[in-house]
Design a protein around this motif. Structure first.
Motif, mmCIF file in Angstrom:
data_model
loop_
_atom_site.group_PDB
_atom_site.id
_atom_site.type_symbol
_atom_site.label_atom_id
_atom_site.label_comp_id
_atom_site.label_asym_id
_atom_site.label_seq_id
_atom_site.Cartn_x
_atom_site.Cartn_y
_atom_site.Cartn_z
ATOM 1 N N ALA A 1 -56.905 -33.576 16.808
ATOM 2 C CA ALA A 1 -56.814 -34.383 15.593
ATOM 3 C C ALA A 1 -58.200 -34.513 14.969
ATOM 4 O O ALA A 1 -59.157 -34.897 15.646
ATOM 5 N N ALA A 2 -58.302 -34.173 13.701
ATOM 6 C CA ALA A 2 -59.551 -34.304 12.950
ATOM 7 C C ALA A 2 -59.290 -35.186 11.741
ATOM 8 O O ALA A 2 -58.454 -34.868 10.892
ATOM 9 N N VAL A 3 -60.009 -36.293 11.650
ATOM 10 C CA VAL A 3 -59.742 -37.301 10.629
ATOM 11 C C VAL A 3 -60.542 -37.014 9.357
ATOM 12 O O VAL A 3 -61.734 -36.674 9.417
ATOM 13 N N HIS A 4 -59.871 -37.160 8.213
ATOM 14 C CA HIS A 4 -60.550 -37.046 6.927
ATOM 15 C C HIS A 4 -61.358 -38.321 6.673
ATOM 16 O O HIS A 4 -60.828 -39.424 6.783
ATOM 17 N N LYS A 5 -62.628 -38.169 6.336
ATOM 18 C CA LYS A 5 -63.488 -39.326 6.118
ATOM 19 C C LYS A 5 -63.018 -40.115 4.904
ATOM 20 O O LYS A 5 -62.767 -39.558 3.833
ATOM 21 N N LEU A 6 -62.892 -41.440 5.089
ATOM 22 C CA LEU A 6 -62.428 -42.319 4.022
ATOM 23 C C LEU A 6 -63.418 -43.458 3.853
ATOM 24 O O LEU A 6 -63.668 -44.229 4.793
ATOM 25 N N ALA A 7 -63.983 -43.570 2.658
ATOM 26 C CA ALA A 7 -64.987 -44.604 2.399
ATOM 27 C C ALA A 7 -64.407 -45.995 2.642
ATOM 28 O O ALA A 7 -63.302 -46.305 2.195
ATOM 29 N N GLY A 8 -65.153 -46.818 3.347
ATOM 30 C CA GLY A 8 -64.738 -48.185 3.597
ATOM 31 C C GLY A 8 -63.865 -48.372 4.826
ATOM 32 O O GLY A 8 -63.487 -49.500 5.153
ATOM 33 N N TRP A 9 -63.573 -47.276 5.538
ATOM 34 C CA TRP A 9 -62.727 -47.350 6.715
ATOM 35 C C TRP A 9 -63.356 -46.591 7.882
ATOM 36 O O TRP A 9 -63.896 -45.501 7.697
ATOM 37 N N ARG A 10 -63.290 -47.192 9.069
ATOM 38 C CA ARG A 10 -63.758 -46.534 10.292
ATOM 39 C C ARG A 10 -62.553 -45.951 11.027
ATOM 40 O O ARG A 10 -61.542 -46.641 11.227
ATOM 41 N N ALA A 11 -62.660 -44.701 11.422
ATOM 42 C CA ALA A 11 -61.546 -44.040 12.101
ATOM 43 C C ALA A 11 -61.903 -43.789 13.568
ATOM 44 O O ALA A 11 -63.025 -43.393 13.892
ATOM 45 N N THR A 12 -60.933 -44.032 14.444
ATOM 46 C CA THR A 12 -61.113 -43.811 15.877
ATOM 47 C C THR A 12 -59.958 -42.971 16.395
ATOM 48 O O THR A 12 -58.789 -43.331 16.211
ATOM 49 N N VAL A 13 -60.296 -41.847 17.031
ATOM 50 C CA VAL A 13 -59.288 -40.974 17.634
ATOM 51 C C VAL A 13 -59.337 -41.182 19.146
ATOM 52 O O VAL A 13 -60.393 -41.033 19.763
ATOM 53 N N GLU A 14 -58.204 -41.528 19.731
ATOM 54 C CA GLU A 14 -58.135 -41.773 21.173
ATOM 55 C C GLU A 14 -57.276 -40.708 21.843
ATOM 56 O O GLU A 14 -56.264 -40.276 21.295
ATOM 57 N N ASP A 15 -57.696 -40.300 23.028
ATOM 58 C CA ASP A 15 -56.882 -39.374 23.821
ATOM 59 C C ASP A 15 -56.801 -39.886 25.252
ATOM 60 O O ASP A 15 -57.512 -40.817 25.640
ATOM 61 N N GLY A 16 -55.912 -39.279 26.014
ATOM 62 C CA GLY A 16 -55.741 -39.724 27.386
ATOM 63 C C GLY A 16 -54.662 -38.934 28.087
ATOM 64 O O GLY A 16 -53.996 -38.077 27.480
ATOM 65 N N PRO A 17 -54.455 -39.219 29.369
ATOM 66 C CA PRO A 17 -53.438 -38.486 30.137
ATOM 67 C C PRO A 17 -52.025 -38.878 29.738
ATOM 68 O O PRO A 17 -51.764 -40.029 29.359
ATOM 69 N N LEU A 18 -51.129 -37.911 29.785
ATOM 70 C CA LEU A 18 -49.727 -38.188 29.505
ATOM 71 C C LEU A 18 -49.070 -38.789 30.746
ATOM 72 O O LEU A 18 -49.408 -38.428 31.879
ATOM 73 N N ALA A 19 -48.134 -39.698 30.529
ATOM 74 C CA ALA A 19 -47.408 -40.284 31.664
ATOM 75 C C ALA A 19 -46.625 -39.208 32.397
ATOM 76 O O ALA A 19 -46.525 -39.228 33.638
ATOM 77 N N THR A 20 -46.104 -38.243 31.640
ATOM 78 C CA THR A 20 -45.380 -37.118 32.228
ATOM 79 C C THR A 20 -45.880 -35.835 31.591
ATOM 80 O O THR A 20 -45.794 -35.693 30.359
ATOM 81 N N PRO A 21 -46.430 -34.894 32.374
ATOM 82 C CA PRO A 21 -46.891 -33.625 31.797
ATOM 83 C C PRO A 21 -45.760 -32.918 31.060
ATOM 84 O O PRO A 21 -44.591 -32.999 31.443
ATOM 85 N N VAL A 22 -46.126 -32.236 29.977
ATOM 86 C CA VAL A 22 -45.145 -31.557 29.134
ATOM 87 C C VAL A 22 -45.438 -30.065 29.120
ATOM 88 O O VAL A 22 -46.594 -29.647 28.952
#
Length: 239
Positions: A74-95
């Protein structure tokens, strides 16, 4: 049979016009554009978030990624006045995705207003764009859930997945349809190609125009009928 009083005829006219006129949804919700994307590739999604409460502004929007159809980039488009945070982590069940097994993926993307002035206020809306992928190669949809937080701490949870053929839920989640035809007009990164209309735009335009013309015809027909009734009633009263 007694004549219809002029006031009643006028009330019927107004009521018919209001009832037949096209109306918007009772509650606007978070939506995504485009509504369709090709499976297996990347696409740029724009989430439109309206502010629904006049007494409080929207200060944060969190888009929760699906675990059953994991997205690993995921790559976020920069938006003036807003801070963007992309979070990732392990899946509960592998797919299993193709020949690979996905154990970690993007879990959410959150946008937070930098200041109170940057928040979505009154009857405003804001659009948040993010490039995601690769999309699943199986199934016909990807479902995103949205959490919309207001300045007073109230959270609108757009998390209910619509069922095929059923009524729209009160708090619908965001559904992205997967369709090979949606690849028309976009490049390999899911970005629109200049001058190329999208499949959705081409498909929706005639239907939207036809519906508007049909509704306008019904409204005008009802108005003409009731105006004739009103004129006839007034004419009899004058005589």
């Amino acid at each position: 049979m007694p004549h219809v009083p002029a006031r009643i005829a006028l009330a019927l006219l107004v009521g018919a016009v209001i009832a037949l006129a096209p109306g918007g949804p009772a509650q606007a919700h978070v939506s995504v554009s485009p509504a369709q994307a090709p499976p297996g590739g990347f696409t740029t999604l724009t989430f439109r978030v309206p502010n629904e409460r006049a007494e409080a502004a929207t200060t944060s929007v969190r888009i929760v990624m699906p675990e059953t159809t994991p997205i690993t980039s995921a790559a976020v488009h920069k938006l003036a006045g807003w801070r963007a945070t992309v979070e990732d982590g392990p899946l509960a069940t592998p797919v299993k995705v193709g020949s690979a097994t996905v154990t970690e993926a993007i879990t959410s993307v959150t946008w937070t207003a930098a200041t109170a002035e940057d928040a979505i206020d009154g009857t405003q809306f804001q659009e948040f764009s993010v490039s995601v992928g690769p999309l699943p190669t199986t199934g016909d949809r990807v479902v995103f859930k949205a959490l919309q937080t207001y300045a007073d701490g109230v959270v609108s949870r757009w998390i209910e997945e619509p069922t095929p053929g059923g009524p729209e839920p009160d708090n619908p989640a965001i559904v992205l349809r997967l369709d090979e035809a949606a690849a028309t007009g976009v490049d390999e990164h899911g970005m629109p190609v200049a001058g190329a209309p999208t499949t959705a735009a081409v498909a929706d335009r005639p239907a939207g125009v036809a519906l508007a013309v049909a509704v306008a015809g019904v409204v005008l027909g009802a108005a003409a009928l009731l105006l004739g009734l009103l004129n006839r009633t007034l004419g009899r009263r004058i005589r």
